[in-house]
Design a protein around this motif. Structure first.
Motif, PDB file in Angstrom:
ATOM      1  N   TYR A  24      -3.579  -1.493   5.191  1.00  0.00           N
ATOM      2  CA  TYR A  24      -2.966  -2.094   3.998  1.00  0.00           C
ATOM      3  C   TYR A  24      -1.487  -2.462   4.184  1.00  0.00           C
ATOM      4  CZ  TYR A  24      -1.978  -2.671  -0.996  1.00  0.00           C
ATOM      5  OH  TYR A  24      -1.609  -3.175  -2.214  1.00  0.00           O
ATOM      6  N   GLY A  25      -0.672  -1.519   4.627  1.00  0.00           N
ATOM      7  CA  GLY A  25       0.756  -1.792   4.791  1.00  0.00           C
ATOM      8  C   GLY A  25       1.132  -2.187   6.215  1.00  0.00           C
ATOM      9  N   GLU A  30       3.443   1.945   6.337  1.00  0.00           N
ATOM     10  CA  GLU A  30       3.414   1.012   5.197  1.00  0.00           C
ATOM     11  C   GLU A  30       4.760   0.316   4.982  1.00  0.00           C
ATOM     12  OE1 GLU A  30       0.853   1.163   2.117  1.00  0.00           O
ATOM     13  OE2 GLU A  30      -0.692   2.132   3.311  1.00  0.00           O
ATOM     14  N   ARG A  32       5.402  -2.750   5.969  1.00  0.00           N
ATOM     15  CA  ARG A  32       5.176  -4.196   5.822  1.00  0.00           C
ATOM     16  C   ARG A  32       6.218  -5.005   6.598  1.00  0.00           C
ATOM     17  NH1 ARG A  32       1.287  -5.805   1.922  1.00  0.00           N
ATOM     18  NH2 ARG A  32       0.261  -3.928   1.188  1.00  0.00           N
ATOM     19  N   ARG A 168      -7.670   3.902   2.130  1.00  0.00           N
ATOM     20  CA  ARG A 168      -6.965   4.124   3.387  1.00  0.00           C
ATOM     21  C   ARG A 168      -7.839   5.046   4.230  1.00  0.00           C
ATOM     22  NH1 ARG A 168      -3.929   2.110  -0.302  1.00  0.00           N
ATOM     23  NH2 ARG A 168      -1.688   1.884  -0.015  1.00  0.00           N
ATOM     24  N   SER A 248      -1.254   3.878  -4.299  1.00  0.00           N
ATOM     25  CA  SER A 248      -0.717   4.350  -3.033  1.00  0.00           C
ATOM     26  C   SER A 248      -1.357   5.650  -2.534  1.00  0.00           C
ATOM     27  CB  SER A 248       0.798   4.537  -3.150  1.00  0.00           C
ATOM     28  OG  SER A 248       1.405   4.230  -1.930  1.00  0.00           O
ATOM     29  N   VAL A 250      -1.206   7.300   1.409  1.00  0.00           N
ATOM     30  CA  VAL A 250      -0.670   6.990   2.730  1.00  0.00           C
ATOM     31  C   VAL A 250      -0.871   8.149   3.689  1.00  0.00           C
ATOM     32  CG1 VAL A 250       1.473   6.561   4.004  1.00  0.00           C
ATOM     33  CG2 VAL A 250       1.016   5.318   1.900  1.00  0.00           C
ATOM     34  N   GLN A 315       4.085   1.933  -3.964  1.00  0.00           N
ATOM     35  CA  GLN A 315       3.964   2.054  -2.515  1.00  0.00           C
ATOM     36  C   GLN A 315       4.857   3.143  -1.911  1.00  0.00           C
ATOM     37  OE1 GLN A 315       5.615  -1.397  -1.089  1.00  0.00           O
ATOM     38  NE2 GLN A 315       5.428  -0.911   1.069  1.00  0.00           N
ATOM     39  N   MET A 317       6.386   4.662   1.438  1.00  0.00           N
ATOM     40  CA  MET A 317       6.732   4.142   2.762  1.00  0.00           C
ATOM     41  C   MET A 317       7.411   5.258   3.545  1.00  0.00           C
ATOM     42  SD  MET A 317       9.462   1.070   3.348  1.00  0.00           S
ATOM     43  CE  MET A 317       8.606  -0.339   2.715  1.00  0.00           C
ATOM     44  N   ALA A 401       4.147  -5.072  -3.373  1.00  0.00           N
ATOM     45  CA  ALA A 401       4.657  -4.197  -2.316  1.00  0.00           C
ATOM     46  C   ALA A 401       6.055  -4.579  -1.860  1.00  0.00           C
ATOM     47  CB  ALA A 401       3.702  -4.235  -1.133  1.00  0.00           C
TER      48      ALA A 401
END
Ligand SMILES: O=C(O)c1cc(C(=O)O)c2c(n1)C(=O)C(=O)c1cc(C(=O)O)[nH]c1-2
Ligand SMILES: [Ca+2]
Length: 708
Positions: A24-25, A30, A32, A168, A248, A250, A315, A317, A401
């Motif tokens: 996804y990220g 994540e 991006r 995920r 989210s 992760v 999100q 990260m 995001a």
């Protein structure tokens, strides 16, 4: 079983294969950020459309497509999956899980889908009716499908579960959450074996109402720590308490932990929910658990006693940052509540926090604990007053995001300001089936149709790309957009940021200063985040196009101030040598139609209340559509009493996502809703016609009853 498998290793070492976008990220962090640099600040101005693929759902498109070895896996509205040739946009296969239309109103915010997961030759995605589906990535054939919502979770109409977030995968387990906390839900995530679909573990985010074990991974922490933070007799015991993990999730291979972004409580009203006592763990928190067992490790609660829909699902990260002269592996997080948090990824220790947008509900965070210092006026459920909150329920940042660039060390946030007027439901908590059940006064959640009220509100609306220095917790620059609800962001090794906007433009910006390098008219609003990849050595950037999600649904006409576009949902991809052209578009949208005679004796106030309670969340505040679903003022359906009842009471259009409401409203009430819409059509018809008397025939600000 305990190892990562080939796909997990590939995701951990994603930068060895920057042509792909495997999760996804893009990476497990994540961030991006794509290291690809063929498209850079010096040539981004020459970008050209390489291809487009028209989608069969003209509603909100929020998906992050995955790219695996030249194949794009894009999920779309109504939980459909398209596998496209990533170089040409040619359809390779499609899968439609045939989500029944009548479940649309079980979710708060459009029948969106945010994306898929890839693992070992299979693609996985959730469906709006709660399934998790595994397909063979080559053929699109079903491998397995499971219902992620246990039978006893729904409790009839009292609770509601939908799945729109991307699953995920960590260590061979597919992890998926759900949404529903605006209705009544008890949030949980489940982990399924990626090969077989067998349930491995489940973690509930809020306690069992009787403080009993659920035979879930969360039992011990909920019973020993969380239950004590809720009143044993509050409305949460019936509504489920919320805490949905709708976006989210992760996995961090560095700490070997899974982080859950936990959403708002059910109902929102703190006084009704928990008798105004307790922090209500784990709503508004990040919770860290172990991937193999779902066992609790730590939590950090960002919004204790939330009553503003300040979800922490935004999100999550991970990034290595220099903190006080030492490199730390941290989580950076910009939840709805407007504060930017830095948290130690291993321990959950609060390191720093600063508001990244204007906030009025708290004066800051306690520097030691990170707990918000509340503004007493914001405690509307306790003080009985109205509260004009900023951020409002849509947050300083929503699902769109953000991105981090290790080249600039900046985080790029699709930031926004959308205020919300909070006021408690009068006379205690009264849930309505088939409706948002917030414990708020539904007569107050909308705007009065006066030029003054609208102009004041519109003045407070903002949408911008915010470049944020996470180490020094300060803004570096911003790029102002026309209004809120713009797309997510990706950063690249070419020092370019890509973002699609609510006004239908796709942009490339210089990551160092926000300079506009390129824009393209995509014809329809973009709310999804772009992805960057390459095929045969050629770099592409692609994004899903399609206006929707909660902002245009609920705010209705007001949402058009972000830019007038008509939905043409599609995937578009750019390269430096593309030569595709979009077909001409219909840019007029719903046209005003002379309204019928109304029945002035109908109870318009009751019609308004029921419209706001059952209809507004999709068809728009005060019966003005935000441009996605039909503008009921001009609909043929309001012209005949029986015809209207067939749709609203008997479900004539359920296949299209319009559920039946005869369990919620009796025939008289449904007729009052029709009369209310006719009244609104009469009040606004002439101004909507006049607002289109311009060169391009699309409505200007006068359609909203304001002059700009
Ligand atoms: O509390 C929840 O369970 C829940 C679920 C969802 C969702 O599933 O999309 C959203 C929200 N809340 C929410 O608060 C919100 O602002 C929101 C925006 C969107 C969207 O896709 O436009 N979904 C959701
Ligand atoms: Ca919510």
């Amino acid at each position: 079983r305990d190892d990562q498998g080939a796909t997990g290793e590939a995701i951990i070492h994603a930068d060895d294969h920057p042509e792909n976008w495997l999760t996804y990220g893009r990476t497990y962090s994540e961030q991006r950020y794509s290291p690809l640099d063929q498209i850079n600040t010096s040539n981004a101005g020459n970008l050209k459309l390489a291809w487009y693929y028209d989608l069969d759902t003209n509603r909100g498109q929020e998906g992050t497509p995955l790219i695996v070895d030249g194949v794009m896996y894009a999920t779309t509205n109504w939980s459909k999956m398209k596998a496209l040739d990533a170089a040409t946009g040619k359809l390779l296969w499609a899968y439609d899980p045939k989500v029944p239309g009548n479940v649309a109103d079980r979710g708060c915010c459009d029948t969106v889908n945010r994306g898929a997961a890839y693992w070992n030759g299979k693609v996985y995605f959730g469906t709006f009716d709660g399934r998790l589906i595994a397909l063979d990535a080559k053929t699109g054939k079903l491998v397995w499908s499971v219902n992620t919502i246990p039978k006893d979770a729904s409790l009839g109409k009292q609770r509601s579960y939908t799945v729109d977030g991307a699953p995920r995968i960590a260590k061979g387990r597919v992890i998926i959450g759900n949404g529903g906390a605006e209705f009544g839900a008890r949030g949980f995530v489940s982990a399924f074996d990626a090969e077989t679909g067998k349930l491995d573990w489940r973690f509930f985010t809020v306690p069992n109402p009787e403080n009993k074990p659920d035979h879930a991974a969360s039992d011990s922490i909920l019973m020993s720590k969380a239950y004590q933070t809720w009143s044993p007799t509050g409305a949460w015991t019936r509504q489920g308490g919320g805490g949905t993990v709708w976006d989210s999730i992760v996995y961090d291979p560095v700490t070997d932990l899974v982080y859950l972004g936990v959403g708002n409580p059910s109902p929102w009203n703190y006084k009704y929910r928990s008798n105004g006592v307790g922090d209500n763990l784990f709503v508004g928190s990040i919770v860290a658990i172990k991937p193999e067992t779902g066992e609790y490790v730590w939590h950090f609660q960002e919004t204790p006693m939330d009553q503003w829909d300040y979800t922490s699902v935004q999100q999550i990260m991970t990034v290595d940052l220099p903190i006080n002269g030492q490199t730390r592996h941290v989580i950076v997080h910009a939840p709805k509540n407007g504060f930017f948090y830095i948290i130690d990824a291993k321990t959950g220790e609060f390191l720093s926090g600063k508001n990244y947008v204007y906030v009025n509900w708290a004066s800051g965070l306690d520097p030691k604990t990170g707990r918000p210092i509340y503004n007493p006026d914001a405690m509307y459920t306790l003080n009985g007053k109205e509260w004009y909150g900023i951020p409002g329920d849509l947050g300083g940042h929503n699902f769109a995001a953000m991105a981090y660039s290790p080249k600039t060390n900046l985080v790029y946030i699709p930031a926004q300001q959308v205020p919300f007027l909070y006021k408690s439901q009068q006379g205690g908590f009264k849930p309505h089936p088939d409706s948002w059940n917030l414990g708020l006064d539904m007569n107050k959640v909308g705007l009065p149709d006066t030029p003054e009220a609208k102009a004041a509100f519109i003045k407070d609306l903002k949408g911008y790309l915010l470049a944020w220095d996470p180490v020094n917790q300060k803004e570096v620059f911003r790029v102002d957009h026309k209004g809120p609800w713009n797309g997510g962001i990706v950063a690249t090794g070419g020092n370019v940021l890509f973002q699609g906007l609510a006004n239908g433009e796709f942009h490339a910006y210089d990551a160092t200063n926000g300079k506009d390098l390129y824009h393209f008219d995509a014809q329809s609003a973009i709310i999804a985040p772009p992805v960057v990849y390459s095929v045969n050595g050629k770099q592409y950037v692609a994004v899903e196009v399609g206006w929707g999600g909660i902002y245009p649904f609920f705010l209705g006409g007001i949402a058009r101030t972000s830019g007038w576009t008509v939905n043409h949902s599609r995937v578009i991809a750019f390269s430096l040598d593309g030569d595709a052209k979009l077909p001409p578009s219909n840019d007029k949208g719903f046209l005003p139609v002379q309204p019928p005679e109304g029945d002035k004796s109908a109870d318009a106030q009751k019609g308004y209340f029921n419209f706001q309670t059952y209809c507004a969340a999709c068809h728009g505040d005060n019966a003005e559509s935000g441009g996605v679903l039909p503008d009921l003022r001009w609909s043929g359906a309001i012209r005949h009493k029986e015809g209207f009842y067939n749709v609203v009471g008997r479900g004539a259009l359920t296949a299209f996502g319009m559920d039946r409401f005869d369990a919620s409203m009796n025939p008289t009430e449904i007729e009052e809703v029709r009369q209310f819409i006719i009244k609104r059509a009469q009040e606004t018809y002439q101004r909507e016609v006049d607002a289109r008397k311009n060169a391009n025939g699309t409505p200007d600000a006068a359609s909203l009853g304001i002059q700009q």
